[in-house]
Design a protein around this motif. Structure first.
Motif, PDB file in Angstrom:
ATOM      1  N   CYS A 103       0.831  -1.213   0.000  1.00  5.76           N
ATOM      2  CA  CYS A 103       0.000   0.000   0.000  1.00  5.76           C
ATOM      3  C   CYS A 103       0.859   1.254   0.000  1.00  5.76           C
ATOM      4  N   VAL A 104       1.923   1.250   0.805  1.00  2.00           N
ATOM      5  CA  VAL A 104       2.833   2.399   0.853  1.00  2.00           C
ATOM      6  C   VAL A 104       3.462   2.622  -0.518  1.00  2.00           C
ATOM      7  N   ALA A 105       3.925   1.540  -1.141  1.00  2.91           N
ATOM      8  CA  ALA A 105       4.569   1.683  -2.448  1.00  2.91           C
ATOM      9  C   ALA A 105       3.597   2.238  -3.485  1.00  2.91           C
ATOM     10  N   LEU A 106       2.393   1.691  -3.547  1.00  2.00           N
ATOM     11  CA  LEU A 106       1.412   2.180  -4.515  1.00  2.00           C
ATOM     12  C   LEU A 106       1.055   3.639  -4.250  1.00  2.00           C
ATOM     13  N   ALA A 107       0.861   3.985  -2.980  1.00  3.55           N
ATOM     14  CA  ALA A 107       0.543   5.382  -2.644  1.00  3.55           C
ATOM     15  C   ALA A 107       1.699   6.305  -3.008  1.00  3.55           C
ATOM     16  N   SER A 108       2.931   5.832  -2.833  1.00  2.27           N
ATOM     17  CA  SER A 108       4.084   6.681  -3.159  1.00  2.27           C
ATOM     18  C   SER A 108       4.208   6.905  -4.660  1.00  2.27           C
ATOM     19  N   PHE A 109       3.793   5.924  -5.474  1.00  2.00           N
ATOM     20  CA  PHE A 109       3.805   6.131  -6.928  1.00  2.00           C
ATOM     21  C   PHE A 109       2.729   7.149  -7.312  1.00  2.00           C
ATOM     22  N   GLY A 110       1.569   7.018  -6.703  1.00  2.00           N
ATOM     23  CA  GLY A 110       0.549   8.061  -6.751  1.00  2.00           C
ATOM     24  C   GLY A 110      -0.123   8.365  -8.070  1.00  2.00           C
ATOM     25  N   THR A 111      -0.287   7.351  -8.928  1.00  2.00           N
ATOM     26  CA  THR A 111      -0.973   7.590 -10.197  1.00  2.00           C
ATOM     27  C   THR A 111      -2.402   7.052 -10.134  1.00  2.00           C
ATOM     28  N   THR A 112      -3.152   7.345 -11.183  1.00  2.00           N
ATOM     29  CA  THR A 112      -4.513   6.834 -11.284  1.00  2.00           C
ATOM     30  C   THR A 112      -4.526   5.308 -11.262  1.00  2.00           C
ATOM     31  N   ARG A 113      -3.554   4.681 -11.905  1.00  2.51           N
ATOM     32  CA  ARG A 113      -3.492   3.217 -11.910  1.00  2.51           C
ATOM     33  C   ARG A 113      -3.266   2.667 -10.496  1.00  2.51           C
ATOM     34  N   ASP A 114      -2.421   3.342  -9.719  1.00  4.15           N
ATOM     35  CA  ASP A 114      -2.195   2.914  -8.332  1.00  4.15           C
ATOM     36  C   ASP A 114      -3.488   3.001  -7.536  1.00  4.15           C
ATOM     37  N   ALA A 115      -4.225   4.076  -7.729  1.00  2.00           N
ATOM     38  CA  ALA A 115      -5.511   4.235  -7.053  1.00  2.00           C
ATOM     39  C   ALA A 115      -6.468   3.125  -7.464  1.00  2.00           C
ATOM     40  N   ASP A 116      -6.469   2.766  -8.746  1.00  2.00           N
ATOM     41  CA  ASP A 116      -7.341   1.689  -9.224  1.00  2.00           C
ATOM     42  C   ASP A 116      -6.988   0.356  -8.569  1.00  2.00           C
ATOM     43  N   LEU A 117      -5.688   0.079  -8.407  1.00  2.00           N
ATOM     44  CA  LEU A 117      -5.261  -1.172  -7.778  1.00  2.00           C
ATOM     45  C   LEU A 117      -5.675  -1.216  -6.303  1.00  2.00           C
ATOM     46  N   LEU A 118      -5.533  -0.107  -5.613  1.00  2.00           N
ATOM     47  CA  LEU A 118      -5.973  -0.036  -4.217  1.00  2.00           C
ATOM     48  C   LEU A 118      -7.487  -0.201  -4.116  1.00  2.00           C
ATOM     49  N   ALA A 119      -8.205   0.430  -5.032  1.00  2.00           N
ATOM     50  CA  ALA A 119      -9.670   0.329  -5.033  1.00  2.00           C
ATOM     51  C   ALA A 119     -10.123  -1.104  -5.326  1.00  2.00           C
ATOM     52  N   ALA A 120      -9.412  -1.801  -6.198  1.00  2.00           N
ATOM     53  CA  ALA A 120      -9.764  -3.194  -6.508  1.00  2.00           C
ATOM     54  C   ALA A 120      -9.592  -4.077  -5.273  1.00  2.00           C
ATOM     55  N   TYR A 121      -8.509  -3.849  -4.533  1.00  2.00           N
ATOM     56  CA  TYR A 121      -8.295  -4.597  -3.293  1.00  2.00           C
ATOM     57  C   TYR A 121      -9.435  -4.326  -2.310  1.00  2.00           C
ATOM     58  N   LEU A 122      -9.769  -3.061  -2.143  1.00  2.00           N
ATOM     59  CA  LEU A 122     -10.826  -2.703  -1.198  1.00  2.00           C
ATOM     60  C   LEU A 122     -12.180  -3.243  -1.634  1.00  2.00           C
ATOM     61  N   ASP A 123     -12.433  -3.240  -2.929  1.00  2.00           N
ATOM     62  CA  ASP A 123     -13.703  -3.786  -3.418  1.00  2.00           C
ATOM     63  C   ASP A 123     -13.838  -5.267  -3.061  1.00  2.00           C
ATOM     64  N   ARG A 124     -12.729  -5.988  -3.072  1.00  2.00           N
ATOM     65  CA  ARG A 124     -12.776  -7.403  -2.708  1.00  2.00           C
ATOM     66  C   ARG A 124     -12.822  -7.604  -1.188  1.00  2.00           C
ATOM     67  N   TYR A 125     -11.936  -6.943  -0.469  1.00  2.00           N
ATOM     68  CA  TYR A 125     -11.754  -7.289   0.946  1.00  2.00           C
ATOM     69  C   TYR A 125     -12.627  -6.494   1.913  1.00  2.00           C
ATOM     70  N   LEU A 126     -13.223  -5.395   1.479  1.00  2.00           N
ATOM     71  CA  LEU A 126     -14.205  -4.737   2.346  1.00  2.00           C
ATOM     72  C   LEU A 126     -15.517  -5.517   2.372  1.00  2.00           C
ATOM     73  N   ARG A 127     -15.640  -6.524   1.525  1.00  2.00           N
ATOM     74  CA  ARG A 127     -16.801  -7.408   1.550  1.00  2.00           C
ATOM     75  C   ARG A 127     -16.571  -8.599   2.494  1.00  2.00           C
ATOM     76  N   ARG A 128     -15.405  -8.596   3.169  1.00  2.00           N
ATOM     77  CA  ARG A 128     -15.048  -9.694   4.055  1.00  2.00           C
ATOM     78  C   ARG A 128     -14.739  -9.174   5.462  1.00  2.00           C
ATOM     79  N   PRO A 129     -15.764  -8.870   6.252  1.00  2.00           N
ATOM     80  CA  PRO A 129     -15.520  -8.385   7.616  1.00  2.00           C
ATOM     81  C   PRO A 129     -14.881  -9.443   8.512  1.00  2.00           C
ATOM     82  N   ASP A 130     -14.890 -10.696   8.074  1.00  2.00           N
ATOM     83  CA  ASP A 130     -14.266 -11.768   8.852  1.00  2.00           C
ATOM     84  C   ASP A 130     -12.751 -11.771   8.709  1.00  2.00           C
ATOM     85  N   LEU A 131     -12.219 -11.024   7.735  1.00  2.00           N
ATOM     86  CA  LEU A 131     -10.782 -11.010   7.490  1.00  2.00           C
ATOM     87  C   LEU A 131     -10.141  -9.720   7.991  1.00  2.00           C
ATOM     88  N   ALA A 132      -9.176  -9.870   8.871  1.00  2.00           N
ATOM     89  CA  ALA A 132      -8.411  -8.722   9.374  1.00  2.00           C
ATOM     90  C   ALA A 132      -7.124  -8.626   8.562  1.00  2.00           C
TER      91      ALA A 132
END
Length: 200
Positions: A103-132
């Motif tokens: 996450c730090v690396a993607l945020a440090s690159f700071g492009t639209t593609r990095d934001a898309d990759l972070l959003a894809a992760y969140l779209d998958r794992y924010l649907r899993r409250p059982d996973l920390a």
């Protein structure tokens, strides 16, 4: 699959093990004294310049120690051509203790593609409250990237009824305020460390 062989071990000893660096890449570096911080930044900067792309690729196949270190080395050396690999590793979440570094690396690159990759992760794992996993760090990284890009991928997740709010409410391991200011602040400070190293 995690790679364990003599080449990976040699790279671990070269880039991860000195001063137990792999343990300091995260919250520990943000709490260092000035006396400890300066030599840490200098050494990380030197290794980020020295490591080859081939060595980074091998480190990204190792355990969490190697992967965490590789993500920081890629961030400090501005090797954004590892962006897709970082995004895939984050989405796979194969090993613990490394996702925050992705996450730090993607945020440090700071492009639209990095934001898309972070959003894809969140779209998958924010649907899993059982996973920390790394949902809070990824949320902070997406909010940080939004602030740099003047984007709003985080906005819908944060609004009432959004995935972040629902995940936070349903995740048994999360307590307190469901705001992201602490996570955003942590990513901002980590990116400042990356910048300090890159400019050394």
């Amino acid at each position: 699959m995690i790679r364990y062989d003599s080449e990976t071990q040699a790279l671990y000893l070269r880039y991860c093990f000195p001063a137990r660096r792999y343990l300091k890449l995260g919250g520990a570096v943000l709490r260092m004294s000035r006396e400890e911080y300066a030599p840490f930044v200098h050494a990380l900067s030197a290794d980020a310049k020295a490591v080859s792309d081939a060595e980074l690729a091998i480190l990204f196949e190792g355990s969490w120690r190697e992967r965490r270190t590789a993500a920081w080395l890629a961030a400090v050396s501005r090797r954004d051509h590892f962006r897709e690999r970082l995004g895939a590793l984050l989405l796979e979440s194969e090993v613990c203790f490394a996702g925050g570094a992705y996450c730090v690396a993607l945020a440090s690159f700071g492009t639209t593609r990095d934001a898309d990759l972070l959003a894809a992760y969140l779209d998958r794992y924010l649907r899993r409250p059982d996973l920390a996993y790394d949902q809070p760090t990824a949320m902070g990284a997406l909010a940080y990237t939004d602030s740099v890009l003047h984007g709003d991928l985080a906005g819908p997740l944060l609004e009432e009824g959004g995935l972040w709010r629902r995940w936070f409410q349903d995740a048994p391991h999360m307590q307190g305020d469901d705001g992201i200011s602490n996570y955003l602040g942590g990513i901002r400070r980590a990116c400042a460390v990356v910048d300090d190293c890159a400019n050394t």
